[in-house]
Design an enzyme around this catalytic site. Structure first.
Site, PDB file in Angstrom:
ATOM      1  N   ARG A 123      89.119  43.379  47.311  1.00 31.48           N
ATOM      2  CA  ARG A 123      88.367  44.459  46.679  1.00 31.48           C
ATOM      3  C   ARG A 123      86.956  44.007  46.334  1.00 31.48           C
ATOM      4  NH1 ARG A 123      91.871  48.056  44.632  1.00 31.48           N
ATOM      5  NH2 ARG A 123      90.130  49.461  45.029  1.00 31.48           N
ATOM      6  N   LYS A 150      97.073  55.719  35.109  1.00 31.79           N
ATOM      7  CA  LYS A 150      96.308  56.694  35.895  1.00 31.79           C
ATOM      8  C   LYS A 150      97.110  57.949  36.187  1.00 31.79           C
ATOM      9  CE  LYS A 150      94.207  52.664  38.035  1.00 31.79           C
ATOM     10  NZ  LYS A 150      94.167  51.820  39.251  1.00 31.79           N
ATOM     11  N   PRO A 177      89.149  58.255  39.776  1.00 34.52           N
ATOM     12  CA  PRO A 177      90.205  58.346  38.770  1.00 34.52           C
ATOM     13  C   PRO A 177      90.850  57.037  38.336  1.00 34.52           C
ATOM     14  CG  PRO A 177      90.594  59.828  40.605  1.00 34.52           C
ATOM     15  CD  PRO A 177      89.582  58.843  41.026  1.00 34.52           C
ATOM     16  N   GLU A 178      90.199  56.335  37.434  1.00 37.03           N
ATOM     17  CA  GLU A 178      90.842  55.259  36.705  1.00 37.03           C
ATOM     18  C   GLU A 178      91.245  55.860  35.352  1.00 37.03           C
ATOM     19  OE1 GLU A 178      88.862  51.503  36.840  1.00 37.03           O
ATOM     20  OE2 GLU A 178      87.840  51.982  38.701  1.00 37.03           O
TER      21      GLU A 178
END
Length: 272
Positions: free
Chosen positions: A260, A58, A2-3
DNA sequence: AAACATGTTTCCCA
DNA sequence: GTGGGAAACATGTT
């Protein structure tokens, strides 16, 4: 998943099924995903009509007939679904909204990082979370202003929801690849031309992703995303996945930026 | 079977 | 206040 593009896709799904419907029941299968007290949510929801939907970054909002909003944040593994019979409830359904029509909307979240809460309004929620402008709505000028004060690396800055809301790890890599900018550039050092490219790339990537309903496999061949996870043709002994869409001989490099996983083309995105 | 994961928050340190 | 890094959250997938 979910971006921003996924959340926009979820929003459209919920909009079609829920708008003008009344909430008949609020079923909680796992309290963990509630950020507002269960009874407070139930009281606010049951008997109310869902008048519309919206999205900021988001976050997805269901607008209620009393003016309040139900805020859905999907964490890392959140999804939505719809079903009619309990036996058909999707695996990992944590909360279900039962509608007057008999349809049930599922908030699905295996890892339970997602949250459901009540807010006075979208604006109140945005202020409370200090969210920046939506990544689809931010102007070149706003982007320029926000980034030119930042001494941090570009990628972590773009992931910061206070600066602009909606960009996530995969999207930022794609945006930087399309804009041909290295993720470890210091944000404030970008040139005017680079700010313009960056803004154009954000628009391109988000619009393309939404058009494809965030189904990454169907993205254009010119996108870096294809060199990621499902493309396991990595050369043995290296950390590369596949090859740059623009330089078929150049391996995409995997590194870590701001903690990341980060994928870049060493030719398209020269370092510093 | 250990490593890794799309997000956010918090804490600790410079 | 700014920025970096790491950990925590909870659990599935590879």
């Amino acid at each position: 998943m979910p971006e921003l593009p996924e959340v926009e896709t979820y929003r459209r799904f919920l909009h079609e099924l829920a708008v003008e419907e009344t909430v008949a029941a609020f079923e909680v299968k796992d309290r963990h995903v509630l950020a507002t007290d269960e009874q407070v949510l139930r009281t606010a929801l049951v008997g109310r009509r869902i008048t519309g939907t919206s999205r900021l970054g988001k976050n997805c909002f269901l607008h209620l007939s009393d003016g309040h909003v139900l805020v859905l944040h999907f964490g890392m593994t959140g999804d939505v679904g719809a079903y009619r019979d309990e036996a058909d409830a999707p695996r990992f359904t944590r909360v279900a909204l039962h509608l007057g029509s008999g349809l049930r909307l599922a908030f699905i979240d295996p890892r339970k990082f997602g949250r459901i809460r009540l807010a006075e309004s979208v604006e109140a929620y945005q202020q409370a979370k200090k969210l920046g402008p939506d990544a689809l709505a931010i102007t070149t000028k706003q982007l320029h202003t926000a980034l030119s004060r930042r001494k941090s690396l570009l990628k972590p800055a773009l992931l910061d929801q206070h600066l602009t809301a909606g960009l996530g790890n995969w999207i930022v890599d794609e945006v930087l690849f399309q804009a041909r900018i290295h993720p470890e550039r210091v944000a404030a050092t970008l040139t005017e031309a680079e700010f313009s490219s960056l803004h154009a790339a954000i628009q391109l990537v988000l619009r393309t992703a939404i058009k494809h309903e965030a189904n990454y496999r169907t993205f254009p061949a010119s996108f870096l995303i294809h060199a990621r996870e499902w493309d396991d043709s990595a050369t043995p002994g290296t950390d590369a996945h596949r090859f740059c869409p623009r330089h078929r001989d150049t391996e995409i490099v995997k590194t870590y930026v701001g903690g990341r996983a980060t994928y870049t083309c060493p030719i398209c995105q020269p370092e510093i």
